[in-house]
Enzyme design. Structure first.
Site, PDB file in Angstrom:
ATOM      1  N   ASP A  88      48.059  39.827  29.133  1.00  0.00           N
ATOM      2  CA  ASP A  88      48.229  38.946  30.562  1.00  0.00           C
ATOM      3  C   ASP A  88      48.545  37.664  30.687  1.00  0.00           C
ATOM      4  OD1 ASP A  88      47.499  39.768  33.315  1.00  0.00           O
ATOM      5  OD2 ASP A  88      45.328  39.663  32.492  1.00  0.00           O
ATOM      6  N   TYR A 122      49.589  35.257  33.112  1.00  0.00           N
ATOM      7  CA  TYR A 122      49.339  33.855  34.447  1.00  0.00           C
ATOM      8  C   TYR A 122      49.715  33.443  35.441  1.00  0.00           C
ATOM      9  CZ  TYR A 122      44.954  30.770  35.411  1.00  0.00           C
ATOM     10  OH  TYR A 122      44.161  30.083  35.845  1.00  0.00           O
ATOM     11  N   HIS A 158      46.872  31.360  42.745  1.00  0.00           N
ATOM     12  CA  HIS A 158      45.575  32.063  41.476  1.00  0.00           C
ATOM     13  C   HIS A 158      45.115  30.851  40.914  1.00  0.00           C
ATOM     14  CE1 HIS A 158      43.381  34.274  39.697  1.00  0.00           C
ATOM     15  NE2 HIS A 158      43.856  34.203  38.128  1.00  0.00           N
ATOM     16  N   ARG A 162      37.820  22.731  37.924  1.00  0.00           N
ATOM     17  CA  ARG A 162      38.697  21.063  37.544  1.00  0.00           C
ATOM     18  C   ARG A 162      39.020  20.579  38.754  1.00  0.00           C
ATOM     19  NH1 ARG A 162      41.138  24.705  33.833  1.00  0.00           N
ATOM     20  NH2 ARG A 162      43.644  24.382  35.759  1.00  0.00           N
ATOM     21  N   GLU A 217      40.884  42.720  39.038  1.00  0.00           N
ATOM     22  CA  GLU A 217      42.206  41.430  39.531  1.00  0.00           C
ATOM     23  C   GLU A 217      43.204  42.608  39.824  1.00  0.00           C
ATOM     24  OE1 GLU A 217      43.077  38.752  36.230  1.00  0.00           O
ATOM     25  OE2 GLU A 217      41.251  37.831  36.207  1.00  0.00           O
ATOM     26  N   GLU A 260      46.881  43.288  39.888  1.00  0.00           N
ATOM     27  CA  GLU A 260      47.851  43.068  39.152  1.00  0.00           C
ATOM     28  C   GLU A 260      49.220  44.238  38.906  1.00  0.00           C
ATOM     29  OE1 GLU A 260      47.180  41.283  35.098  1.00  0.00           O
ATOM     30  OE2 GLU A 260      45.516  40.837  35.923  1.00  0.00           O
ATOM     31  N   ASP A 310      42.917  44.761  36.235  1.00  0.00           N
ATOM     32  CA  ASP A 310      42.613  43.588  34.498  1.00  0.00           C
ATOM     33  C   ASP A 310      40.259  43.275  34.709  1.00  0.00           C
ATOM     34  OD1 ASP A 310      41.701  42.917  32.486  1.00  0.00           O
ATOM     35  OD2 ASP A 310      42.717  40.190  33.334  1.00  0.00           O
ATOM     36  N   ARG A 326      33.075  37.706  35.147  1.00  0.00           N
ATOM     37  CA  ARG A 326      33.248  36.344  35.094  1.00  0.00           C
ATOM     38  C   ARG A 326      32.823  35.274  34.417  1.00  0.00           C
ATOM     39  NH1 ARG A 326      39.015  35.930  36.125  1.00  0.00           N
ATOM     40  NH2 ARG A 326      38.725  37.776  38.327  1.00  0.00           N
ATOM     41  N   GLN A 355      33.104  35.367  30.746  1.00  0.00           N
ATOM     42  CA  GLN A 355      34.886  34.913  30.571  1.00  0.00           C
ATOM     43  C   GLN A 355      34.133  33.214  30.609  1.00  0.00           C
ATOM     44  OE1 GLN A 355      37.240  35.963  33.704  1.00  0.00           O
ATOM     45  NE2 GLN A 355      39.007  34.180  32.768  1.00  0.00           N
ATOM     46  N   TYR A 398      35.039  31.390  27.376  1.00  0.00           N
ATOM     47  CA  TYR A 398      36.060  31.725  27.729  1.00  0.00           C
ATOM     48  C   TYR A 398      37.168  29.766  26.846  1.00  0.00           C
ATOM     49  CZ  TYR A 398      40.576  30.292  30.026  1.00  0.00           C
ATOM     50  OH  TYR A 398      42.141  30.167  30.539  1.00  0.00           O
ATOM     51  N   LYS A 401      36.682  40.382  28.728  1.00  0.00           N
ATOM     52  CA  LYS A 401      38.219  40.801  29.353  1.00  0.00           C
ATOM     53  C   LYS A 401      38.420  42.348  28.703  1.00  0.00           C
ATOM     54  CE  LYS A 401      40.112  38.108  32.538  1.00  0.00           C
ATOM     55  NZ  LYS A 401      41.259  38.604  33.877  1.00  0.00           N
ATOM     56  N   THR A 450      40.468  47.857  31.210  1.00  0.00           N
ATOM     57  CA  THR A 450      41.710  47.946  32.260  1.00  0.00           C
ATOM     58  C   THR A 450      42.548  48.708  32.784  1.00  0.00           C
ATOM     59  OG1 THR A 450      42.427  45.771  30.796  1.00  0.00           O
ATOM     60  CG2 THR A 450      44.432  46.293  32.033  1.00  0.00           C
ATOM     61  N   THR A 500      46.591  37.996  37.911  1.00  0.00           N
ATOM     62  CA  THR A 500      46.054  37.919  39.548  1.00  0.00           C
ATOM     63  C   THR A 500      47.567  37.912  40.068  1.00  0.00           C
ATOM     64  OG1 THR A 500      43.883  37.858  39.273  1.00  0.00           O
ATOM     65  CG2 THR A 500      44.583  37.747  41.147  1.00  0.00           C
ATOM     66  N   GLU A 548      38.286  34.404  43.775  1.00  0.00           N
ATOM     67  CA  GLU A 548      39.319  34.236  45.010  1.00  0.00           C
ATOM     68  C   GLU A 548      38.767  33.792  46.081  1.00  0.00           C
ATOM     69  OE1 GLU A 548      43.783  32.783  43.902  1.00  0.00           O
ATOM     70  OE2 GLU A 548      43.201  35.303  43.179  1.00  0.00           O
TER      71      GLU A 548
END
Length: 425
Positions: free
Chosen positions: A133, A135, A140, A149, A207, A209, A241, A245, A248, A252, A261, A265, A358, A372
């Site tokens: 998968d 990114y 996204h 962050r 997600e 995708e 996917d 959260r 995760q 992570y 995850k 799927t 995503t 999001e």
């Protein structure tokens, strides 16, 4: 663009599956539990094993290893490579055209080979040995990075230089219509110094995708040049996917997604061949800085594919579309996925799945996930019946759809759907 092809099979207006599409899938007819390969045409599934047995493909380059289409997956066909894929596609479009009599006038063969889609059981189209998968959506990645962050550090330093990805779990890939069990795992401690929580995920998400289905693979240690990527990509599918959260977020760092995850799927049952999407190729977004030479190509590798997500809660009478976006905005492309994945010598194999990550756009209504869409749960989504959602509740049904359309031609993917079940135990 040439006029859409005409078939003797009636194709309803607005169908995802005209003669120009012919997506491949694996199905079991009403009279048998034995899966075999077929293509979708309008509301019909055409049994390719029956056509093969009738000798309609005997002069095509399908090898001599026995039946290609009397099989429980597409993998045998995928392994044959583009000359075989193209030859079968040309033959099918000829046999199914309004002007060709071989099938049109043979009622016995049509009875054995044609089935209504509503009457068949659809299976996972390919046997997925490995799943990666990526990114690939800048929108996204920017949104998620901003949440965690801050805007000044939204994109990590590597993001514009390579298509970031992680190795997913192939064994839990399921076909559309399969129910999804809410996962259980560890969640981030409520405050510093406390033990992590444990239990069902409180932040289950989808997600939206696209997935790249690998056809012919490569030898271990022999990278695939980006100019050759098309020879190794059979087609595209829709991918959900599913993501927990809260699980995760706790696991992570430092190695990336794991239990958040790997529980499920979902993929669509029909693989749209790359050849069907040729009229919808567009230039991808400009990449700045320019990537390294092994990731550079002049070929237009983005696709103008409209994507949407519909949500239906147990209290709703009908699904409600909560997201609309387009795959043409993906920063990284399918060809770059293949080139980067193999540049170190990794061997891709027939049936492998490379997902985009995503797909999101620039406005909240084009966000490809609830993380999001609700900005990490701080902006609840209000549905037409007054219910709200920050993340998915038990009983919620999520349906992804996608299509490309221009000048009277529509190439669709069908749907990828799943309903959330309560956690086990």
């Amino acid at each position: 663009m040439p006029a859409p092809l005409r078939s003797f099979v009636e194709v309803p207006p607005g169908s995802d599956f005209p003669l120009d599409n012919l997506p491949y899938g694996v199905f079991a007819p009403p009279s048998s539990s034995q899966p075999r390969v077929g293509v979708a045409l309008g509301d019909v599934v055409v049994d390719l094993a029956v056509l093969e047995d009738a000798g309609l493909f005997e002069d095509l380059p399908l090898g001599n290893e026995g039946s290609v289409f009397d099989a429980a997956s597409l993998n045998r066909f995928l392994a044959l490579g583009r000359p075989s894929w193209d030859a079968v596609r040309v033959r099918l479009q000829h046999l199914l055209s309004a002007e060709t009599s071989a099938l049109r006038d043979d009622s016995d063969l049509r009875t054995r080979a044609f089935h209504q889609q509503r009457d068949v059981t659809l299976h996972l189209p390919m046997e997925v040995g490995d799943y990666t998968d990526f990114y690939a959506s800048r929108e996204h990645a920017t949104n998620v990075g901003t949440m965690f962050r801050g805007a000044e550090n939204a994109l990590q330093p590597n993001w514009k230089h390579l298509p970031v990805g992680y190795h997913g779990r192939a064994s839990s890939i399921v076909v559309s219509g399969t129910d999804i069990r809410r996962p259980t795992g560890q969640r981030r401690p409520e405050s510093e110094g406390h033990a992590p929580g444990f239990g069902p995920s409180h932040q289950l998400d989808f997600e939206l995708e696209l997935g790249v289905v690998i056809g012919g693979g490569n030898t271990l240690g022999a990278p695939i040049a980006i100019e050759d990527a098309a020879e190794h990509i059979f087609g595209l599918v829709l991918v959900n996917d599913w993501s927990a959260r809260d699980i995760q977020a706790w696991e992570y760092v430092p190695l990336g997604p794991f239990l958040g995850k790997n529980f499920a799927t979902t993929v669509s049952p029909w693989v749209v061949p790359l050849a069907a999407l040729e009229p919808f190729r567009v230039a991808p977004p400009a990449q700045d800085p320019a990537p390294l030479p092994y990731l550079q190509t002049d070929t237009a590798w983005a696709f103008d594919i409209a994507l949407e997500v519909a949500l239906q809660t147990p209290a709703m009478d009908a699904p409600h579309v909560i997201t609309r976006t387009n795959a043409r905005g993906l920063y990284w492309t399918a060809a770059q996925f293949v080139a980067h994945h193999t540049v170190g010598g990794c061997n891709l194999r027939p049936g492998d799945l490379l997902a985009s990550g995503t797909v999101s756009g620039e406005v909240p209504e084009s966000a490809g996930c609830l993380l999001e869409r609700t900005w990490r749960g701080t902006r609840p989504l209000t549905l037409p019946n007054g219910e709200t959602r920050t993340f998915l509740d038990d009983g919620d049904r999520v349906t992804l759809r996608g299509h490309a359309e221009r000048d009277g031609l529509r190439i669709g993917f069908g749907e990828a759907s799943g309903t959330v079940l309560p956690a086990a135990g």
